[in-house]
Enzyme design. Structure first.
Site, PDB file in Angstrom:
ATOM      1  N   ASP A 123       0.854  -1.149  -0.209  1.00  0.00           N
ATOM      2  CA  ASP A 123      -0.026   0.005   0.044  1.00  0.00           C
ATOM      3  C   ASP A 123       0.749   1.412   0.006  1.00  0.00           C
ATOM      4  O   ASP A 123       0.692   1.978  -0.932  1.00  0.00           O
ATOM      5  CB  ASP A 123      -0.933  -0.018   1.200  1.00  0.00           C
ATOM      6  CG  ASP A 123      -1.983  -1.083   1.177  1.00  0.00           C
ATOM      7  OD1 ASP A 123      -3.137  -0.664   1.116  1.00  0.00           O
ATOM      8  OD2 ASP A 123      -1.353  -2.258   1.482  1.00  0.00           O
ATOM      9  N   GLU A 148      -5.137   7.412   0.158  1.00  0.00           N
ATOM     10  CA  GLU A 148      -5.607   6.906   1.349  1.00  0.00           C
ATOM     11  C   GLU A 148      -4.495   6.812   2.595  1.00  0.00           C
ATOM     12  O   GLU A 148      -4.879   7.083   3.842  1.00  0.00           O
ATOM     13  CB  GLU A 148      -6.123   5.322   1.227  1.00  0.00           C
ATOM     14  CG  GLU A 148      -6.495   4.629   2.471  1.00  0.00           C
ATOM     15  CD  GLU A 148      -7.197   3.463   2.046  1.00  0.00           C
ATOM     16  OE1 GLU A 148      -6.991   2.820   1.062  1.00  0.00           O
ATOM     17  OE2 GLU A 148      -7.894   2.846   3.162  1.00  0.00           O
ATOM     18  N   ASP A 210      -6.314   5.448  -4.392  1.00  0.00           N
ATOM     19  CA  ASP A 210      -6.380   4.419  -3.435  1.00  0.00           C
ATOM     20  C   ASP A 210      -5.138   3.225  -3.928  1.00  0.00           C
ATOM     21  O   ASP A 210      -5.269   2.831  -4.929  1.00  0.00           O
ATOM     22  CB  ASP A 210      -7.621   3.460  -3.568  1.00  0.00           C
ATOM     23  CG  ASP A 210      -7.889   2.591  -2.152  1.00  0.00           C
ATOM     24  OD1 ASP A 210      -6.550   2.195  -1.751  1.00  0.00           O
ATOM     25  OD2 ASP A 210      -8.960   2.259  -1.677  1.00  0.00           O
ATOM     26  N   ILE A 212      -3.872   0.504  -2.911  1.00  0.00           N
ATOM     27  CA  ILE A 212      -4.296  -0.756  -3.011  1.00  0.00           C
ATOM     28  C   ILE A 212      -5.805  -0.979  -2.424  1.00  0.00           C
ATOM     29  O   ILE A 212      -6.024  -0.779  -1.327  1.00  0.00           O
ATOM     30  CB  ILE A 212      -3.830  -1.691  -2.067  1.00  0.00           C
ATOM     31  CG1 ILE A 212      -2.131  -1.881  -2.576  1.00  0.00           C
ATOM     32  CG2 ILE A 212      -4.197  -3.144  -2.353  1.00  0.00           C
ATOM     33  CD1 ILE A 212      -1.473  -3.226  -2.087  1.00  0.00           C
ATOM     34  N   ASP A 213      -6.740  -0.641  -3.437  1.00  0.00           N
ATOM     35  CA  ASP A 213      -8.118  -0.860  -2.953  1.00  0.00           C
ATOM     36  C   ASP A 213      -8.443  -2.323  -2.985  1.00  0.00           C
ATOM     37  O   ASP A 213      -8.005  -3.031  -3.770  1.00  0.00           O
ATOM     38  CB  ASP A 213      -9.045  -0.351  -4.274  1.00  0.00           C
ATOM     39  CG  ASP A 213     -10.504  -0.231  -3.710  1.00  0.00           C
ATOM     40  OD1 ASP A 213     -10.801  -0.049  -2.504  1.00  0.00           O
ATOM     41  OD2 ASP A 213     -11.366  -0.377  -4.677  1.00  0.00           O
ATOM     42  N   THR A 215      -7.579  -4.171   0.328  1.00  0.00           N
ATOM     43  CA  THR A 215      -6.227  -4.755   0.819  1.00  0.00           C
ATOM     44  C   THR A 215      -6.632  -6.100   1.440  1.00  0.00           C
ATOM     45  O   THR A 215      -5.562  -7.044   1.200  1.00  0.00           O
ATOM     46  CB  THR A 215      -5.688  -3.893   2.004  1.00  0.00           C
ATOM     47  OG1 THR A 215      -5.570  -2.424   1.404  1.00  0.00           O
ATOM     48  CG2 THR A 215      -4.503  -4.058   2.569  1.00  0.00           C
ATOM     49  N   ASP A 362     -12.188   5.238  -3.069  1.00  0.00           N
ATOM     50  CA  ASP A 362     -12.873   4.053  -3.363  1.00  0.00           C
ATOM     51  C   ASP A 362     -14.126   4.103  -4.400  1.00  0.00           C
ATOM     52  O   ASP A 362     -14.214   3.033  -4.731  1.00  0.00           O
ATOM     53  CB  ASP A 362     -13.758   3.570  -2.155  1.00  0.00           C
ATOM     54  CG  ASP A 362     -12.617   3.044  -0.929  1.00  0.00           C
ATOM     55  OD1 ASP A 362     -11.558   2.511  -1.313  1.00  0.00           O
ATOM     56  OD2 ASP A 362     -13.114   3.161   0.366  1.00  0.00           O
TER      57      ASP A 362
HETATM   58  P1  AMP Z   1     -14.643  -3.689  -1.207  1.00  0.00           P
HETATM   59  O1  AMP Z   1     -13.684  -4.586  -1.609  1.00  0.00           O
HETATM   60  O2  AMP Z   1     -15.487  -3.188  -2.663  1.00  0.00           O
HETATM   61  O3  AMP Z   1     -15.489  -4.400  -0.154  1.00  0.00           O
HETATM   62  O4  AMP Z   1     -14.156  -2.350  -1.063  1.00  0.00           O
HETATM   63  C1  AMP Z   1     -12.965  -2.006  -0.444  1.00  0.00           C
HETATM   64  C2  AMP Z   1     -12.821  -0.999   0.240  1.00  0.00           C
HETATM   65  O5  AMP Z   1     -13.934  -0.854   1.290  1.00  0.00           O
HETATM   66  C3  AMP Z   1     -11.673  -0.634   0.996  1.00  0.00           C
HETATM   67  O6  AMP Z   1     -10.684  -0.051   0.104  1.00  0.00           O
HETATM   68  C4  AMP Z   1     -12.086   0.399   2.171  1.00  0.00           C
HETATM   69  O7  AMP Z   1     -11.635   1.802   2.127  1.00  0.00           O
HETATM   70  C5  AMP Z   1     -13.374   0.233   2.310  1.00  0.00           C
HETATM   71  N1  AMP Z   1     -13.970  -0.089   3.729  1.00  0.00           N
HETATM   72  C6  AMP Z   1     -13.257  -0.365   4.618  1.00  0.00           C
HETATM   73  N2  AMP Z   1     -14.072  -0.615   5.833  1.00  0.00           N
HETATM   74  C7  AMP Z   1     -15.292  -0.594   5.483  1.00  0.00           C
HETATM   75  C8  AMP Z   1     -16.908  -0.717   5.914  1.00  0.00           C
HETATM   76  N3  AMP Z   1     -16.809  -1.082   7.118  1.00  0.00           N
HETATM   77  N4  AMP Z   1     -17.797  -0.445   4.847  1.00  0.00           N
HETATM   78  C9  AMP Z   1     -17.490  -0.348   3.636  1.00  0.00           C
HETATM   79  N5  AMP Z   1     -16.334  -0.158   2.944  1.00  0.00           N
HETATM   80  C10 AMP Z   1     -15.240  -0.195   3.905  1.00  0.00           C
HETATM   81 MG    MG Z   2     -10.111   1.121  -0.857  1.00  0.00          MG
END
Ligand code: AMP
Ligand code: MG
Length: 428
Positions: A123, A148, A210, A212-213, A215, A362
């Site tokens: 990241d 981020e 981001d 690493i979106d 992680t 995101d």
């Molecule tokens: P996804 O893989 O689509 O679920 O999204 C990943 C992203 O969700 C991460 O990069 C975080 O920034 C974000 N994230 C982290 N915690 C939460 C949460 N509690 N609810 C929703 N998104 C989150």
């Molecule tokens: Mg993210």
């Protein structure tokens, strides 16, 4: 490993791979493709990108480097051709660093942030690379980055080894790629990471990153994305998604097997110019478009792999109301936007648990890729996503993405399901 780099259907198999945003109208941009792009669906790749000479080229006029040049020639001052080319270089190089780390992840590479979410050397390394590359590629532009990560944890005494590892990774990535003959110090890396502290907002230009979106997907060996976008006066004007583990061919066309050389996608979009996809390994891009089905029975839908990130029971109620037959496809990161933009599925539903505030990094890159591919991304009330409010998105309940034909019925189903869920919660 390719066998882990998968898309997971909700019923638990891991088939390998099985597997506008802008609130106002875009400014007039004249995009002239160098050659008429063929649609991705026909699996014809069009050489829109010229391989360019390396820096050591004897021809000083050849601009160089990683094989990327812009897919369009623009005649308008409101085009973002140069910025898009820089964003593609930056995200591709960051993806290379992430792949190196993911292939041989060490326990010491993973740390926990103050909010308990994981962060890795990749990241930080990815954020440093993107920041450094954008500054090198666009030296005359004012630089503002909303990203981020920050370096606070890396400045602690116990993080010295980690900072050294990140700095080595950044230098190794630059030298293995061969484009930039630079060597950065630990201080340079800290400064590059901390240049991502901008607050963004409605005025001027701001990069949104981001590094690493997804992680958690990265740590599982599954999907993740390097997501980079540019805001201009509060609007997303370009976006790039590097998805190193996403199968290159459509999920629908996979026979259940894939190999390493069939994964790794780079999605890109510029306002008013369409969306494109290319392999992270090759400089040829194809125009992509969302699937145009009007019939929910033919539509499949994406959602987060992590139940903590999105309410799976609510999406399943919405799918049932709509008459969607297929099980949800659960994958991490903005790879969902990329897969939807090329027509692998028709709907993306995201409903975070109460109290969670969505961050602009995101969704900025993913939303323009989908919008330029002919799709639409709104909140649960049907409002366009507004990226002009700073580091957070200010929205109603959740995010829904689909094609323009399905959106009206999807919105109705979403609002009914939310109403029913609220009513049943109030009876408890
Ligand atoms: P996804 O893989 O689509 O679920 O999204 C990943 C992203 O969700 C991460 O990069 C975080 O920034 C974000 N994230 C982290 N915690 C939460 C949460 N509690 N609810 C929703 N998104 C989150
Ligand atoms: Mg993210």
């Amino acid at each position: 490993m390719a066998s882990r780099a998968g898309i997971r259907l909700a019923h638990g198999r891991s088939p390998l791979l099985a597997a506008s945003a802008s609130s106002s109208r875009p400014p007039p941009v004249l995009c002239l493709p160098l050659s008429k792009p063929k649609p991705y669906r026909r699996h014809l790749l069009v050489p829109l990108w010229r391989p360019l000479a390396p820096r050591s080229s004897p021809d000083p006029s050849s601009s160089y480097r990683t094989g990327f040049s812009s897919p369009v020639v623009s005649m308008s001052s409101s085009s973002y051709e140069k910025q898009l080319a820089a964003a593609k270089k930056a995200a591709s190089l960051a993806a290379r660093l992430c792949q190196t780390v993911q292939k041989a992840l060490l326990k010491s590479d993973i740390q926990s942030k103050a909010d308990k979410s994981p962060v890795t050397v990749a990241d930080y390394g990815s954020q440093a690379i993107v920041s450094l590359v954008l500054k090198m590629e666009l030296p005359s532009e004012k630089f503002s980055l909303v990203a981020e990560e920050d370096s606070a944890d890396l400045q602690k005494d116990e993080s010295q080894e980690t900072l050294k590892r990140i700095t080595d990774l950044v230098n190794d990535t630059f030298s293995s790629e061969g484009t930039y003959s630079i060597s950065v110090s630990e201080e340079d890396v800290l400064a590059a990471i901390d240049s991502g502290k901008s607050e963004g907002g409605p005025h001027g230009r701001h990069w949104v990153l981001d590094p690493i979106d997804g992680t958690k997907g990265f740590l599982r060996g599954d999907q993740y994305a390097i997501a980079l976008a540019l805001l201009d006066e509060g609007r997303v004007v370009l976006g790039v998604l590097a998805c190193p583990n996403l199968p290159f061919t459509s999920i629908a066309n996979l026979d259940g097997h894939s190999s390493e050389n069939q994964i790794g996608c780079l999605f890109s979009a510029q306002t008013g110019c369409g969306a494109y996809m290319q392999s992270l390994r090759e400089p040829s891009a194809a125009k992509i478009s969302v699937c145009t089905t009007e019939n929910p029975a033919d539509a499949s839908f994406f959602e987060s792999y992590e139940a903590a990130h999105s309410l799976h029971d609510l999406s399943s109620a919405i799918a049932k109301k709509l008459g969607v037959q297929a099980p949800p496809v659960r994958i991490d990161s903005q790879a969902k936007y990329g897969a939807l933009a090329r027509g692998d599925g028709a709907i993306y539903l995201r409903f975070p648990h109460k109290g969670y505030r969505e961050k602009i990094w995101d969704h900025a890159a993913g939303s323009i890729v989908v919008t330029e591919a002919g799709g639409i991304a709104t909140d649960a009330a049907g409002n366009n996503l507004d990226f002009s409010k700073g580091r957070y998105l200010d929205l109603d309940t959740g995010i829904i993405v689909t094609n323009k034909k399905l959106m009206p019925s999807l919105l109705t189903a979403v609002q009914e399901a939310i109403r029913e869920q609220t009513q049943s919660a109030s009876h408890l």
